[in-house]
Structure formats: C-alpha cells, structure tokens
Design a protein around this motif. Structure first.
Motif, PDB file in Angstrom:
ATOM      1  N   HIS A  52       0.866  -1.172   0.000  1.00 45.15           N
ATOM      2  CA  HIS A  52       0.000   0.000   0.000  1.00 45.15           C
ATOM      3  C   HIS A  52       0.910   1.232   0.000  1.00 45.15           C
ATOM      4  CE1 HIS A  52      -3.498  -2.490   1.405  1.00 45.15           C
ATOM      5  NE2 HIS A  52      -2.537  -3.167   1.986  1.00 45.15           N
ATOM      6  N   CYS A 102      -4.716   5.805   0.502  1.00 46.87           N
ATOM      7  CA  CYS A 102      -3.758   4.830  -0.005  1.00 46.87           C
ATOM      8  C   CYS A 102      -3.413   5.236  -1.428  1.00 46.87           C
ATOM      9  CB  CYS A 102      -4.354   3.437   0.030  1.00 46.87           C
ATOM     10  SG  CYS A 102      -3.228   2.190  -0.603  1.00 46.87           S
ATOM     11  N   GLU A 108      -1.344   3.437  -3.584  1.00 45.61           N
ATOM     12  CA  GLU A 108      -0.784   2.337  -4.376  1.00 45.61           C
ATOM     13  C   GLU A 108      -1.914   1.339  -4.573  1.00 45.61           C
ATOM     14  OE1 GLU A 108       2.766   1.730  -5.066  1.00 45.61           O
ATOM     15  OE2 GLU A 108       2.038   0.052  -6.278  1.00 45.61           O
ATOM     16  N   TYR A 109      -2.204   1.004  -5.821  1.00 46.48           N
ATOM     17  CA  TYR A 109      -3.349   0.113  -6.065  1.00 46.48           C
ATOM     18  C   TYR A 109      -3.175  -1.202  -5.303  1.00 46.48           C
ATOM     19  CZ  TYR A 109      -6.965  -2.645  -8.071  1.00 46.48           C
ATOM     20  OH  TYR A 109      -8.067  -3.450  -8.197  1.00 46.48           O
ATOM     21  N   CYS A 110      -4.184  -1.542  -4.497  1.00 45.78           N
ATOM     22  CA  CYS A 110      -4.026  -2.680  -3.591  1.00 45.78           C
ATOM     23  C   CYS A 110      -5.249  -3.577  -3.582  1.00 45.78           C
ATOM     24  CB  CYS A 110      -3.751  -2.158  -2.177  1.00 45.78           C
ATOM     25  SG  CYS A 110      -5.039  -1.033  -1.609  1.00 45.78           S
ATOM     26  N   HIS A 154      -9.228  -0.239  -3.073  1.00 41.60           N
ATOM     27  CA  HIS A 154      -8.106   0.699  -2.949  1.00 41.60           C
ATOM     28  C   HIS A 154      -8.603   2.144  -2.792  1.00 41.60           C
ATOM     29  CE1 HIS A 154      -4.766   3.206  -4.190  1.00 41.60           C
ATOM     30  NE2 HIS A 154      -5.433   3.556  -5.270  1.00 41.60           N
ATOM     31  N   MET A 188      -9.710   3.283   0.762  1.00 40.74           N
ATOM     32  CA  MET A 188      -8.771   3.025   1.855  1.00 40.74           C
ATOM     33  C   MET A 188      -8.196   4.372   2.271  1.00 40.74           C
ATOM     34  SD  MET A 188      -5.671   0.343   1.963  1.00 40.74           S
ATOM     35  CE  MET A 188      -4.444   0.444   3.270  1.00 40.74           C
TER      36      MET A 188
HETATM   37 CU1  CUA Z   1      -4.160   0.182   0.031  1.00 47.45          CU
HETATM   38 CU2  CUA Z   1      -4.371   1.027  -2.142  1.00 47.45          CU
END
Ligand code: CUA
Length: 341
Positions: free
Chosen positions: A174, A209, A211-213, A217, A220
């Motif tokens: 993340h 967040c 960063e693609y998670c 995402h 978040m």
């Molecule tokens: Cu955690 Cu995007």
C-alpha cells in the motif's frame, strides 16, 4: 448533479472538475500544512511554471509555423538537405537534456532533504501504522507497555511536533499519503519504512492509499487530526482507557449482541472479552469521525447500513454483512458502538 452538468456544457463541466480537484480540495498538494509538504509544493509550482512556459513557447512556434506556411509539400526541399537540423539539435535535444537533468538533480536534492533515519531529532510521538486491505491500523508506541494503545483510520498528532510514522503492511503493498503534510511512502509487508511528518496548523487532513491494492483501494482512506499538544494529550489519555461497561439497558443489549455474534471474533474492544485482531480495534469507535476507513461519516444511519450490508457498501471487504439482527437489536448494537467514546 448530472442534469446540472449537462446544462453547463463541456467547458463548464471541465471548469467544475478543475475547481473540484483544485486548491480547496482536502487533498490539495498546493496547500501544504507542514514543512515537508511545503518543499514538495515548491517543486510542484516550479514544475507548473516551467511546463507552462514550455507549452506557451511550443504553441507560439506552432502558430508561427502555420502562418509562415508557403506553397505545397512537394515544392519543398527534401529532408536530407539539412534544413532545420539546428532546431532539432537545440530544441529537441540540447534544451530537453539540460532541463530534464536539472529537474532530476532538483528532485534528488529535495528527496535527500526529507527527514530520514538520521535527522529530525527525537520525535514527540512514534506511531506504528500497519496497512491492511483496506484500512489502517494505528498503534501509539510508548516505553511503558501499559500506555500503548491501538486505534484505526484516524491518526491524532500534536501540532508543530515531529511525529514518526513507522509504516508496514499486513498483506500487499500500500502507500501512505497525506498530500497536505508529506510525500507518499510505500507500506511493504515484512519491512518498516520510516517517515517524519509535522503539521504546522491544527486541522483535519485527509489521507489515502496511493498504491493500487485491490478492489477497495479507492476506499482506503484515513484522517490525520492535528491538535495543540495538551488537546492531543487529553485525546491520547482517553484512548488509553478500556471501554466502560454500560449500565443503560439498550447499550447493555447492544454490548451483548456484539459479544455473542461474530463481531467479537474480528474486533477488539479493550476491557471486554472481544479480542479479535482481523478488523479495526473498536475500543473508542464512537470517538472517530468516520467508519469503513474514512468512507462514510460515523453517524447512525451509515452505521446501521454498514453493519447490515457492508458487502454492498464496500464490496470485497472482510466485514461480512450481518443481517441476522432484528431492528431493536441492530439499533442497540449501533448505539453501543457509538457510546464507545
Ligand atoms: Cu491500500 Cu491502495
């Protein structure tokens, strides 16, 4: 909303979008509220200015070229006679190399200035932040174990103090980002990354967040609440307390529902038998501004909806839809959670 945009036409809609993402946004990179964000925003303005000049010069050259156009294409000298080579070497090679190398140097120098392992002195507060799909676990460190406490999705910090964030992840990569306070930092499983942030003015800063998670995402998010030192201390002291056992019969009914159903298996409420560690610590849930990682305001209606149908509000989240409660029990359960201040 949609009909309003239709009435505005494309130019008006574009303006609305620009205003919506512009300076007033809680994510405003160009409204820094801390020293590190200040430096980043300076680079940002410099880039905006540089790119604007480049765009203007290019636009000017295109217009000049169009106005000076003479005759047909096949009347012109073939390309191998060297016409315009100087333009290509200077404008297409020399200038971009100089400008891009300069920007690279500037960026590296700025990154080097960001407070790291060796600078920033003793932080006033050290917070361990663990990223989960899709929420943030927030543990306040203290040399006395009894004074440590855990919360989620809302990070309180004292104003004008260095706050050390020790960042890691429980699952995938993340990225922790509060645009008005600092740059992005990755949360990586099995590794602790360190970040020192400082807020220069009291306020509530949005974080997300970066960063693609996974599917949630975009949901978040979190809040950083910066407050004067004594206010921060009072908040921390309250957070250290275990949850009180309610005397009110409705709240007691809600507490019982919480303990007897799956809630207690995933969530922790200090001072009760609920010791789950899958989801956020709910000991002082009622004191938080949002639920579902800053996706919804922490109010009664969204809370009811969240308990009953989390899977519709945030598909893929680990929280199951708890639709087994009758109306009275649901209201009591929500009231109990909101009473956890
Ligand atoms: Cu955690 Cu995007």
């Amino acid at each position: 909303m949609a009909s309003a945009i239709r009435r505005l036409g494309p130019a008006g809609a574009l303006l609305v979008v620009l205003l919506a993402v512009g300076c007033r946004s809680p994510f405003g990179v160009f409204r820094p509220a801390g020293p590190e964000a200040g430096t980043l925003s300076q680079i940002g303005w410099f880039l905006v200015a540089l790119m604007s000049v480049t765009t203007l010069v290019m636009g000017f050259l295109i217009v000049v070229g169009a106005l000076r156009r003479r005759g047909e294409l096949d009347e012109h000298a073939p390309i191998d006679e060297g016409g315009g080579k100087g333009w290509i070497l200077v404008g297409g090679l020399a200038i971009p190399v100089v400008v891009l190398a300069g920007l690279f140097g500037l960026t590296v120098a700025t990154l080097g200035d960001a407070p790291g392992e060796e600078t920033a002195g003793d932080p006033a507060v050290t917070i361990e932040v663990t990223a989960h799909q899709w929420w943030w676990e927030v543990q306040y460190r203290d040399s006395l174990i009894s004074r440590r406490f855990t919360t989620a999705n809302e990070i309180h910090v004292p104003v004008d103090r260095n706050v050390e964030i020790r960042l890691t992840s429980a699952d995938v990569i993340h990225s922790f980002w509060v645009p008005r306070l600092h740059g992005k930092l990755d949360a990586i499983p099995g590794q602790t990354n360190r970040l020192v942030l400082q807020a220069s003015e009291p306020g509530v800063y949005s974080g997300e967040c970066a960063e693609y998670c996974g599917v949630q995402h975009a949901n978040m998010r979190f809040l950083v609440v910066a407050e004067p030192l004594d206010e921060y201390r009072r908040w921390a002291e309250r957070q250290r307390q275990p949850a009180r056992t309610p005397e009110d019969s409705t709240l007691a009914r809600g507490r019982e529902a919480f303990m007897q159903h799956a809630c207690a298996m995933c969530h922790r409420v200090r001072g009760t038998p609920a010791r789950g560690a899958v989801g956020p610590d709910l000991t002082h849930f009622g004191s938080r501004r949002t639920l579902a990682a800053a996706t919804y305001p922490n109010r009664t209606a969204p809370l009811h909806a969240w308990i009953v149908d989390a899977q519709s509000l945030k598909p893929g989240v680990k929280m199951p839809s708890m639709d087994q409660f009758d109306g009275r029990t649901l209201r009591a359960l929500a009231a109990y959670l909101q009473s956890l201040k």
